[in-house]
Enzyme design. Structure first.
Site, mmCIF file in Angstrom:
data_model
loop_
_atom_site.group_PDB
_atom_site.id
_atom_site.type_symbol
_atom_site.label_atom_id
_atom_site.label_comp_id
_atom_site.label_asym_id
_atom_site.label_seq_id
_atom_site.Cartn_x
_atom_site.Cartn_y
_atom_site.Cartn_z
ATOM 1 N N LYS A 271 0.849 -1.198 0.000
ATOM 2 C CA LYS A 271 0.000 0.000 0.000
ATOM 3 C C LYS A 271 0.880 1.242 0.000
ATOM 4 C CE LYS A 271 -3.945 -1.755 2.742
ATOM 5 N NZ LYS A 271 -4.999 -1.669 1.740
ATOM 6 N N ARG A 345 -9.805 -11.757 2.826
ATOM 7 C CA ARG A 345 -10.633 -12.874 2.369
ATOM 8 C C ARG A 345 -9.843 -14.188 2.453
ATOM 9 N NH1 ARG A 345 -11.389 -10.023 -3.360
ATOM 10 N NH2 ARG A 345 -11.024 -8.250 -1.992
HETATM 11 N N1 BES Z 1 -8.000 -3.780 4.660
HETATM 12 C C1 BES Z 1 -8.207 -3.444 3.295
HETATM 13 C C2 BES Z 1 -9.552 -2.750 3.058
HETATM 14 C C3 BES Z 1 -9.724 -1.413 3.713
HETATM 15 C C4 BES Z 1 -9.407 -0.253 3.031
HETATM 16 C C5 BES Z 1 -10.228 -1.312 4.986
HETATM 17 C C6 BES Z 1 -9.575 0.966 3.640
HETATM 18 C C7 BES Z 1 -10.401 -0.074 5.594
HETATM 19 C C8 BES Z 1 -10.082 1.059 4.916
HETATM 20 C C9 BES Z 1 -8.177 -4.700 2.450
HETATM 21 O O1 BES Z 1 -7.331 -5.697 2.897
HETATM 22 C C10 BES Z 1 -7.691 -4.311 1.093
HETATM 23 O O2 BES Z 1 -6.593 -3.863 0.998
HETATM 24 N N2 BES Z 1 -8.544 -4.487 0.105
HETATM 25 C C11 BES Z 1 -8.201 -4.158 -1.242
HETATM 26 C C12 BES Z 1 -8.683 -5.287 -2.121
HETATM 27 C C13 BES Z 1 -8.189 -5.198 -3.528
HETATM 28 C C14 BES Z 1 -6.697 -5.410 -3.586
HETATM 29 C C15 BES Z 1 -8.903 -6.235 -4.364
HETATM 30 C C16 BES Z 1 -8.895 -2.862 -1.606
HETATM 31 O O3 BES Z 1 -10.023 -2.634 -1.156
HETATM 32 O O4 BES Z 1 -8.288 -2.060 -2.301
HETATM 33 MN MN MN Z 2 -5.351 -5.469 2.250
#
Ligand code: BES
Ligand code: MN
Ligand code: ZN
Length: 493
Positions: A271, A345
């Protein structure tokens, strides 16, 4: 080690006399229609029509959220009067909760010893516990590591017109929400899989909740290869936490499952810094399960409930799981990894599989799962996705009663195509970013068997950027109230 355990919270009591107490502040309510509650009327008479004059002159209007703190001109009675605006809408549980929280926060600018809250008369008795819960939740703050407390909580809060039973129930619910929030607000160096499990173990010590912790060896033995894969890049090893509460005799249990990624760096699909800053909140689903189990057990609900928290830290190292990796999950289904940041997931795949082995009659999972759910619903609404409309309706009804906004997203079969992999059974992202909250839920659906199941994506409401009058920024404890309500009311199946 860094620890914040000594944050104060108020002691709460019921009280029958309003004026006998040597209180610092008396709190009373005023609706927009302007007629004085019996407490305000009493103060009005003590002060020669002072309150009525302020209302008639439009100085105090009783609008929702209006908080007027006044120094009393009389030499008897309370020194200060806080008038809480109650608006013109329904005085439901949510408005009671909000009022309780707001009044505590409004009085937090200085130390107060005794605060008498005479709001029992303004709300129906069915909302009284929510008023108490709100007041306790108002005590909890994000600034757990500041040398000077940002918010000072009253030493004692005395509730007038509230039964002992409502007080006790409100305390349990308020404390449960705060347990969740504290776990989430702690930094990731304090809360990691092992310490999360330890904190839960000590929370449930001497309670009716039986705690079981699967360490790395046990996870290997149990074939939880998905949880282990996500945690592989971290020096902090994963855990699976199982919380058992038996209040319902021999009936089949309800299962609560939580995503507990104690820090989500994104892994090799790293990230950017801005997106990583708040990722200590990525265990909010697991913390919600802990908070709800705490409430369910303390209220002695006549249900069997088992909580499952999948705990891992998603980090970058030579041991990190990689893009293109194929993981054989505990269930036997294989997942191809297309993005290591879609880790929640993957953790839940094994956690849900362990949960369904206990043959729950219904299962709810909570997860800060997708940014896409925030794009769809904003930061204040939790997304619901389900394979069973009946249980989903129950969750919606419980959330409506408690005033926590939720919204259902569809689970059309056409989304199943989008998580198919060319190499493995499924892949851990959809096709492109569209419908990302739903493809994530479709992925999870592969691991729930035929158990009636509701997935709650709390990525938006679990953690707040900004404060509001009734709540500090940071962890919110969202869905703790609704889950307790659901378990209490559910006589499904
Ligand atoms: N923990 C994040 C989702 C999240 C984002 C929670 C902002 C709270 C605030 C999750 O693990 C994630 O990174 N999801 C990705 C999925 C994608 C790579 C398919 C996302 O939402 O960008
Ligand atoms: Mn994530
Ligand atoms: Zn995550």
């Amino acid at each position: 080690m860094l620890d914040s355990n000594s944050i104060p919270s108020s002691e709460v009591f019921t009280v029958t006399e309003i004026l006998d107490q040597k209180s610092d502040v008396l709190v009373a309510g005023l609706t927009e229609e302007g007629s004085l509650s019996s407490t305000l009327d009493m103060i009005d008479q003590l002060t020669g029509g002072w309150v009525k004059r302020l209302v008639d002159e439009g100085e105090i209007r009783g609008k929702t959220g209006e908080l007027t703190l006044l120094a009393s001109p009389a030499d008897t009675g309370p020194r200060m009067l806080l008038i809480v605006g109650l608006g013109s809408g329904e005085l439901d549980r949510d408005s009671a909760f909000e009022s309780g929280a707001m009044l505590v926060r409004r009085l937090g600018d200085r130390q107060r010893e005794k605060v008498v809250v005479a709001l029992g008369e303004s709300f129906p008795p069915t909302s009284h516990d929510a008023l108490v819960a709100g007041a306790l939740a108002g005590c909890e703050q994000q600034a757990i590591y500041q040398s000077e407390p940002a918010l000072r909580v009253p030493e004692q809060i005395l509730f007038h017109g509230v039964s002992e039973e409502s007080l006790q129930r409100g305390c349990v619910i308020g404390e449960s929400i705060n347990q969740t929030r504290r776990l989430v607000n702690e930094p990731p160096a304090v809360v990691f899989p092992e310490s999360f499990a330890e904190k839960a173990t000590s929370l449930f010590e001497r309670s009716s909740v039986i705690v079981e912790v699967w360490d790395e060896q046990r996870l290997i033995a149990e074939g939880c290869r998905a949880i282990l894969a996500v945690g592989a890049g971290s020096s902090k090893t994963p855990r699976l936490l199982i919380l058992r509460y038996n209040g319902g005799g021999s009936e089949k249990p309800l299962a609560l499952v939580g995503k507990g990624v104690t820090f989500d760096s994104g892994g090799l699909s790293l990230k950017p810094s801005a997106g990583m800053l708040d990722m200590k909140c990525d265990m909010a689903g697991a913390a919600t399960v802990v908070g709800a189990m705490h409430g369910i057990a303390k209220l002695g609900l006549k249900r069997n409930v088992i909580g499952f928290c999948g705990l891992a830290e998603n980090m970058v190292s030579g041991d990190s799981y990689k893009l293109g990796d194929v993981i054989e999950t505990r269930s036997g289904k294989t997942i191809e990894i297309h993005n290591t940041d879609a880790e929640g997931r993957v953790v839940l795949a094994d956690t849900l599989d362990v949960a369904i082995q206990h043959e729950p009659r219904a299962m709810v999972d909570l997860a800060t799962l997708t940014g896409a759910c925030m794009v769809a619903l904003g930061t204040e609404i939790a997304g619901l996705m389900t394979n069973d409309q009946g249980v989903c309706d129950e969750i919606q009804a419980a959330a409506r009663t408690e005033g926590e906004p939720v919204w259902q997203l569809p689970m059309f079969d056409l989304f199943d195509e989008k998580v198919k992999s060319k190499v493995a059974d499924i892949k851990n992202v959809g096709e492109g970013r569209w419908g990302g909250a739903i493809t994530a839920a479709k992925f999870l659906e592969n691991f729930v068997g035929d158990v009636p199941w509701v997935h709650i994506d709390i990525a938006g409401p679990a953690f707040a950027d900004g404060a509001k009058p009734s709540r500090d920024a940071g962890a919110t404890g969202v869905m703790v109230r609704s889950l307790i309500r659901w378990v209490e009311n559910s006589d499904v199946l």
